[in-house]
Design an enzyme around this catalytic site. Structure first.
Site, PDB file in Angstrom:
ATOM      1  N   GLY A   1       0.825  -1.205   0.000  1.00 18.65           N
ATOM      2  CA  GLY A   1       0.000   0.000   0.000  1.00 18.65           C
ATOM      3  C   GLY A   1       0.856   1.250   0.000  1.00 18.65           C
ATOM      4  O   GLY A   1       2.012   1.233  -0.427  1.00 18.65           O
ATOM      5  N   SER A   2       0.291   2.309   0.526  1.00 18.43           N
ATOM      6  CA  SER A   2       0.964   3.616   0.493  1.00 18.43           C
ATOM      7  C   SER A   2       2.135   3.669   1.482  1.00 18.43           C
ATOM      8  O   SER A   2       2.198   2.888   2.438  1.00 18.43           O
ATOM      9  CB  SER A   2      -0.044   4.699   0.850  1.00 18.43           C
TER      10      SER A   2
ATOM     11  N   ARG B   1       2.555   5.971   3.592  1.00 15.88           N
ATOM     12  CA  ARG B   1       1.965   6.354   4.890  1.00 15.88           C
ATOM     13  C   ARG B   1       1.563   5.110   5.681  1.00 15.88           C
ATOM     14  O   ARG B   1       1.890   4.961   6.859  1.00 15.88           O
ATOM     15  CB  ARG B   1       0.744   7.246   4.625  1.00 15.88           C
TER      16      ARG B   1
ATOM     17  N   GLY C   1       2.683   2.064   5.204  1.00 12.38           N
ATOM     18  CA  GLY C   1       3.868   1.252   5.489  1.00 12.38           C
ATOM     19  C   GLY C   1       4.646   1.761   6.694  1.00 12.38           C
ATOM     20  O   GLY C   1       5.190   0.970   7.471  1.00 12.38           O
TER      21      GLY C   1
ATOM     22  N   GLU D   1       5.708  -3.423   0.763  1.00  8.94           N
ATOM     23  CA  GLU D   1       5.680  -3.127  -0.686  1.00  8.94           C
ATOM     24  C   GLU D   1       4.892  -1.842  -0.844  1.00  8.94           C
ATOM     25  O   GLU D   1       3.666  -1.873  -0.910  1.00  8.94           O
ATOM     26  CB  GLU D   1       5.001  -4.271  -1.446  1.00  8.94           C
TER      27      GLU D   1
ATOM     28  N   CYS E   1       1.750   0.644  -8.779  1.00 11.17           N
ATOM     29  CA  CYS E   1       2.887   1.119  -7.980  1.00 11.17           C
ATOM     30  C   CYS E   1       4.070   1.391  -8.901  1.00 11.17           C
ATOM     31  O   CYS E   1       4.925   2.213  -8.590  1.00 11.17           O
ATOM     32  CB  CYS E   1       3.245   0.097  -6.911  1.00 11.17           C
TER      33      CYS E   1
END
Ligand code: NAD
Length: 510
Positions: A240-241, A243, A245, A262, A296
């Site tokens: 995900g983002s 933020r 992570g 990731e 991504c």
């Protein structure tokens, strides 16, 4: 649509989003509505998991783990093979559901399911190749080797933009490794998750292993936060983002667990003066416009050598003018919608910021309307020409907004490419061996993925996938990524009647 839903075991009403070795009939969480981003229409409702439902998932995954870890790895691989076969049988309808719920065009939706099948095949082979090393002991009559054991139940958190493939990259590899798991998908794509579960659960249940793959649809609260803080899950794999992570890394690190992150990318293509511009044009177009810029690995920045900058810009703007925006289920559509209205807002804000920082919008830059799909979240594919790397370009705008920067040489391009917090994917287009190798050298691209004469997106599952810096450092899918899902044990066996110590240390009473 009804037939498609029937084939996937879905209803247009309300269905459970919790599977803990079996479907939980009335989960205690809120109900989330799934909408079609192409039309804004409702697809159905899914009841999410509560904290109590999450506990039921943990119990099921723990119970299954106690048995699953003892199943020989090649036999585990055989069950993964059967899951891959079930996916083959459901490829068309699952691919279509990905398109309908996430918004990527149908060939990409089908491609995502193909990626699941590919990683299943890979994991079957892997199940016979979980190799450890042997090493020569410094002590006589001793043998040393490493072996790899399953870790336990693990947590998988996935993003909306790859609503089924990311689960399989983790799940099939982890299952071959002997782990069981709980999946928390994005609440924006809950039906895809339920459909995947409907496909693989019968395969696993028939063998008595329903609890290997568990599902708990939920938001960050309570399911996500409970999961990342849960010491019973030794590994959290989160996609995900940046933020998200940071939060996952902080919480999992705080309990000294392992996280596989990731996260977002900010991917760049460098085009040198000797590049094949036809090839480059297709590479940039697919990278920047494919999946409406919601990969991504989407291309966000292009560094153009001064000698070809004007010509290439003109050709790219022309190509953008021909991109057919529309319902992603239609065969002639090249670019579908963004996931929701908030994503459109974020795109519009970024577009509005470009001129305030000295850039110029060359084409696009607005919402798009599609006849018959008035409720959809469409934007125009957009090119901004910027005099230098703008502050805005430090961030990932998850939309089809591409920045063009003119550079004098490869060194300048590499410096600019690397001068962002993220480090996922990168590419150079050149026919010059020296430039290609310079780009790939240790002083070249700092990304986890570095390509020559290929765009930034569209990775194959055989390689390890992931990125450096704020992208999180995780690696998934092929190569030796499986090691993240297992614990390593170094074993030393003494087959003598002596007890020599390492480093020649003498220790004893006589
Ligand atoms: P997101 O960060 O909003 O959400 C991703 C997942 O994290 C969702 O399931 C969400 O519910 C969950 N989540 C959010 N906060 C959480 C918390 N505090 N605790 C536990 N879970 C939490 O991302 P998104 O909008 O769904 O996806 C787009 C982003 O994902 C982009 O930044 C994209 O680059 C990135 N992405 C990265 C990769 C990769 O492999 N590097 C692949 C796909 C997407």
């Amino acid at each position: 649509m009804k037939e498609l839903f029937d084939r996937l075991g879905l209803t247009h009403d309300t269905q459970s989003g919790v599977y803990a070795g079996k479907w939980i009939e009335n989960p205690g969480g809120a109900t989330v509505e799934s909408t079609n981003p192409a039309t804004g229409g409702s697809l159905g409702h899914v009841t999410m998991g509560s904290a109590a439902d999450y506990e039921t998932c943990v119990a099921a995954s723990q119970e299954a783990y106690e048995r699953w870890r003892h199943v020989p790895a090649p036999k585990r691989g055989e069950l993964v093979r059967l899951c891959g076969e079930a996916l083959r049988q459901h490829k068309q309808e699952l691919g279509a559901l990905v398109t309908i719920e996430m918004g990527k065009i149908l060939p990409e939706g089908l491609g995502e399911v193909q990626e699941m099948i590919d990683i299943a095949d890979f994991s079957v082979g892997l199940s016979r190749q979980l190799y450890g090393l042997t090493m020569h002991s410094e002590r006589p009559g001793h043998r040393m080797y490493e072996q790899w054991h399953p870790m336990g139940p693990i947590g998988i958190i996935s993003a909306f933009n790859f609503p089924v493939a990311v689960w399989s990259w983790n799940a099939f590899v982890a299952a071959a490794c002997g782990d069981t798991m709980i999946w928390k998908p994005s609440p924006f794509t809950p039906l895809c998750a339920v459909a995947v579960q409907n496909i693989v659960a019968p395969v696993m249940e028939a063998e008595g292993f329903g609890g290997v793959f568990n599902l708990c649809v939920g938001d960050a609260e309570p399911v996500g936060e409970t999961m990342i803080a849960d010491r019973r899950l030794p590994l959290i794999s989160a996609t995900g983002s940046v933020r998200m992570g940071r939060r996952v890394g902080e919480v999992v690190g705080g309990r000294l667990g392992r996280s596989l992150l990731e996260l977002g990318g900010n991917n760049a293509i460098t085009v040198l003066d000797d590049a094949d511009l036809d090839l480059t044009l297709n590479g940039v177009l697919f990278g920047a416009v494919g999946t409406a810029g919601q990969r991504c690995t989407s291309t966000r920045r292009v560094f153009l050598h001064r000698a070809i900058a004007d010509e290439f810009t003109e050709r790219l703007v022309n190509a953008y003018g021909q991109v057919r925006i529309g319902d992603p289920m239609h065969a002639d559509t090249l670019m579908g919608p963004l996931i929701h209205e908030q994503a459109v807002e974020t795109f519009m804000q970024a577009v509005a910021t470009v001129p305030t920082q000295g850039g110029e919008i060359l084409c696009g830059g607005d919402r798009a309307t599609v006849s018959g799909c008035e409720g959809g979240s469409y934007v125009q594919p957009t090119i901004a020409r910027v005099p230098k790397q703008l502050p805005l370009m430090q961030e990932e705008t998850f939309a089809p907004l591409l920045y063009l920067v003119t550079v004098d040489d490869l060194d300048e391009a590499i410096a600019l490419q690397n001068d962002v917090p993220q480090g996922l994917s990168s590419a150079v287009f050149t026919n010059h061996l020296r430039s290609a190798e310079r780009f790939l050298s240790c002083a070249g691209s700092d990304c986890g993925i570095a390509n020559v004469n290929i765009g930034t997106s569209g990775a194959e599952i055989g390689g390890a996938f992931g990125g450096e810096k704020d992208t999180g450092g995780g690696r998934e899918a092929g190569s030796d990524s499986w090691k993240a899902y297992m614990r390593r044990q170094t074993c030393t066996i003494n087959y003598t009647a002596e007890l020599p110590l390492a480093q020649g240390i003498e220790f004893g009473t006589s």
